[in-house]
Design a protein around this motif. Structure first.
Motif, PDB file in Angstrom:
ATOM      1  N   THR A 149      -1.219  -2.934   9.568  1.00 48.23           N
ATOM      2  CA  THR A 149      -0.321  -3.413   8.512  1.00 48.23           C
ATOM      3  C   THR A 149       1.010  -3.934   9.039  1.00 48.23           C
ATOM      4  N   GLY A 150       1.321  -3.637  10.298  1.00 47.43           N
ATOM      5  CA  GLY A 150       2.655  -3.935  10.814  1.00 47.43           C
ATOM      6  C   GLY A 150       2.805  -5.326  11.390  1.00 47.43           C
ATOM      7  N   PRO A 151       3.962  -5.607  11.968  1.00 47.99           N
ATOM      8  CA  PRO A 151       4.227  -6.894  12.607  1.00 47.99           C
ATOM      9  C   PRO A 151       3.490  -6.998  13.937  1.00 47.99           C
ATOM     10  N   ALA A 152       3.576  -8.165  14.565  1.00 48.41           N
ATOM     11  CA  ALA A 152       2.846  -8.406  15.806  1.00 48.41           C
ATOM     12  C   ALA A 152       3.216  -7.416  16.897  1.00 48.41           C
ATOM     13  N   THR A 153       4.472  -7.003  16.918  1.00 53.17           N
ATOM     14  CA  THR A 153       4.932  -6.093  17.972  1.00 53.17           C
ATOM     15  C   THR A 153       4.466  -4.660  17.765  1.00 53.17           C
ATOM     16  N   ALA A 154       4.087  -4.328  16.540  1.00 56.87           N
ATOM     17  CA  ALA A 154       3.658  -2.956  16.255  1.00 56.87           C
ATOM     18  C   ALA A 154       2.659  -2.958  15.099  1.00 56.87           C
ATOM     19  N   PRO A 155       1.402  -3.325  15.384  1.00 58.85           N
ATOM     20  CA  PRO A 155       0.398  -3.433  14.320  1.00 58.85           C
ATOM     21  C   PRO A 155       0.249  -2.156  13.500  1.00 58.85           C
ATOM     22  N   GLY A 156       0.228  -1.020  14.203  1.00 62.04           N
ATOM     23  CA  GLY A 156       0.080   0.247  13.499  1.00 62.04           C
ATOM     24  C   GLY A 156      -1.232   0.328  12.734  1.00 62.04           C
ATOM     25  N   ASP A 157      -1.302   1.276  11.837  1.00 60.19           N
ATOM     26  CA  ASP A 157      -2.486   1.468  11.007  1.00 60.19           C
ATOM     27  C   ASP A 157      -2.029   2.012   9.666  1.00 60.19           C
ATOM     28  N   GLY A 158      -2.468   1.366   8.605  1.00 59.18           N
ATOM     29  CA  GLY A 158      -2.047   1.794   7.277  1.00 59.18           C
ATOM     30  C   GLY A 158      -2.538   3.169   6.896  1.00 59.18           C
ATOM     31  N   GLY A 159      -3.609   3.614   7.568  1.00 53.42           N
ATOM     32  CA  GLY A 159      -4.115   4.960   7.317  1.00 53.42           C
ATOM     33  C   GLY A 159      -4.715   5.163   5.939  1.00 53.42           C
ATOM     34  N   GLN A 160      -5.084   4.086   5.281  1.00 52.92           N
ATOM     35  CA  GLN A 160      -5.633   4.213   3.926  1.00 52.92           C
ATOM     36  C   GLN A 160      -6.936   3.443   3.813  1.00 52.92           C
ATOM     37  N   LEU A 161      -7.951   4.086   3.275  1.00 49.41           N
ATOM     38  CA  LEU A 161      -9.236   3.438   3.040  1.00 49.41           C
ATOM     39  C   LEU A 161      -9.213   2.707   1.697  1.00 49.41           C
ATOM     40  N   PRO A 162     -10.119   1.755   1.496  1.00 51.33           N
ATOM     41  CA  PRO A 162     -10.259   1.179   0.156  1.00 51.33           C
ATOM     42  C   PRO A 162     -10.558   2.298  -0.843  1.00 51.33           C
ATOM     43  N   VAL A 163      -9.989   2.194  -2.029  1.00 53.16           N
ATOM     44  CA  VAL A 163     -10.113   3.251  -3.032  1.00 53.16           C
ATOM     45  C   VAL A 163     -10.870   2.722  -4.245  1.00 53.16           C
TER      46      VAL A 163
END
Length: 359
Positions: A149-163
């Motif tokens: 979910t994050g910007p190019a420098t820190a993509p990260g992970d939203g940690g949420q599945l489709p609900v």
């Protein structure tokens, strides 16, 4: 001599009496028309058969039902045939005509049966009725995933599945809500990378995110369908002639409103539809869709599968082809996604909308 003449006179009189009687009998016979009864066996049998079909038929908008008004039309034909059947004076010609008319009416009625659209060309269908399984027999089942979910420098992970969420009819757990990078991943198959395509979906977008990815296969190396620039449907295809992308020019998908969108492509023609209506046609895109240079899983709600971002290409693409540039995921709800391996006709897209716009 006199005796002889008398004999001939008597003989002539007898002949005249006989001829008169014969002519009278012939005249009487000629004026009598024989009675012929028409054979109504086939007509009766067909009336019974068509009545059975009529009684079992249900009108509606779903596959397996008949178009509205079709039963009334068939009933009129049944009644006309029954009138002929019950007419004691009906000729064989009128019975035969009634039989032919009823058979034609029955055939027309069967043509009004609503059927699923182009089943043989439906590669995957996601009804999201409590899960992400493929509703066809092709087995293209999806897996719920979390995504970046994050910007190019820190993509990260939203940690949420489709609900699971309510669908357009308010039915609970009959659609999926996507946010914070959540997406559905489907294993790659060559059948999901056809030479022509139609993508159909019901969308409910939350905002004007320019990267609302609905369906994406290998980014720009295959095809991707999204909502871009204030809700315009947008299709990218890679063909034997190169990479092309277009939007629907003027059609806008409203925020927080369930809307049916579809797009199709076949060599020389790209089309966009909103709520069953053709919005835009392009004829300046040519070539067949090409096979992906590298097998990448299909993503619903993301531009690429999470594990593919920033990986090294193995199909001859540029070294940075899979680079993560920025968040590119869907924000909103999705339902009833279909992927066909042909460009559906305008009528077929309208049929999908008609079938799916009511419960």
């Amino acid at each position: 001599m006199k005796r002889t003449n008398n004999f001939y006179l008597l003989l002539l009189s007898a002949l005249l009496v006989g001829l008169t009687a014969m002519f009278s009998a012939c005249k009487k016979d000629d004026s009598t028309t024989p009675t012929v009864t028409a054979d109504k066996t086939k007509l009766s049998s067909v009336i019974d058969s068509v009545n059975t079909i009529y009684s079992a038929a249900v009108e509606g908008t779903k596959p397996g039902t008949y178009a509205s008004g079709s039963k009334a039309t068939l009933k009129t034909s049944i009644d006309l045939a029954t009138t002929t059947k019950n007419d004691a004076a009906a000729t064989q010609a009128s019975v035969n005509t009634a039989l032919a008319n009823l058979r034609r009416a029955a055939a027309t009625f069967q043509n009004s049966l609503i059927q699923e659209v182009s089943v043989a060309n439906l590669m995957a269908q996601y009804k999201f009725n409590g899960n992400a399984n493929d509703a066809t027999t092709n087995g293209n089942n999806g897996t719920l995933k979390t995504g970046p979910t994050g910007p190019a420098t820190a993509p990260g992970d939203g940690g949420q599945l489709p609900v699971l969420a309510a669908d357009r009819f308010g039915n609970a757990n009959q659609a999926y809500e996507f946010n914070k990078g959540a997406y559905i991943e489907i294993p790659y198959k060559a059948s999901l990378n056809p030479q022509a395509i139609t993508i159909s979906a019901w969308v409910y977008r939350f905002d004007n995110n320019a990267d609302n990815y609905i369906v994406s296969l290998n980014r720009w190396n295959s095809y991707k369908f999204q909502l871009q620039d204030f809700g315009k449907p947008f299709l990218t295809v890679t063909t034997t002639k190169g990479i092309s992308d277009r939007d629907d020019d003027s059609g806008i998908v409203a925020v927080n409103t369930w809307t049916h969108v579809a797009s199709s492509y076949v060599d020389g023609t790209m089309k966009f539809y909103i709520n069953g209506k053709l919005i835009k046609t392009y004829t300046d895109v040519t070539g067949n869709l090409t096979a992906a240079p590298q097998n990448v899983n299909l993503a619903i709600g993301q531009q690429l599968p999470k594990d593919v971002y920033n990986s090294k290409p193995t199909g001859g693409q540029a070294a940075d082809y899979f680079q993560y540039y920025s968040a590119a995921y869907y924000k909103g709800r999705l339902d009833d996604i279909r992927i066909y391996n042909k460009a559906l006709s305008d009528a077929e897209v309208t049929s999908i909308y008609t079938i799916e716009s009511t419960q």
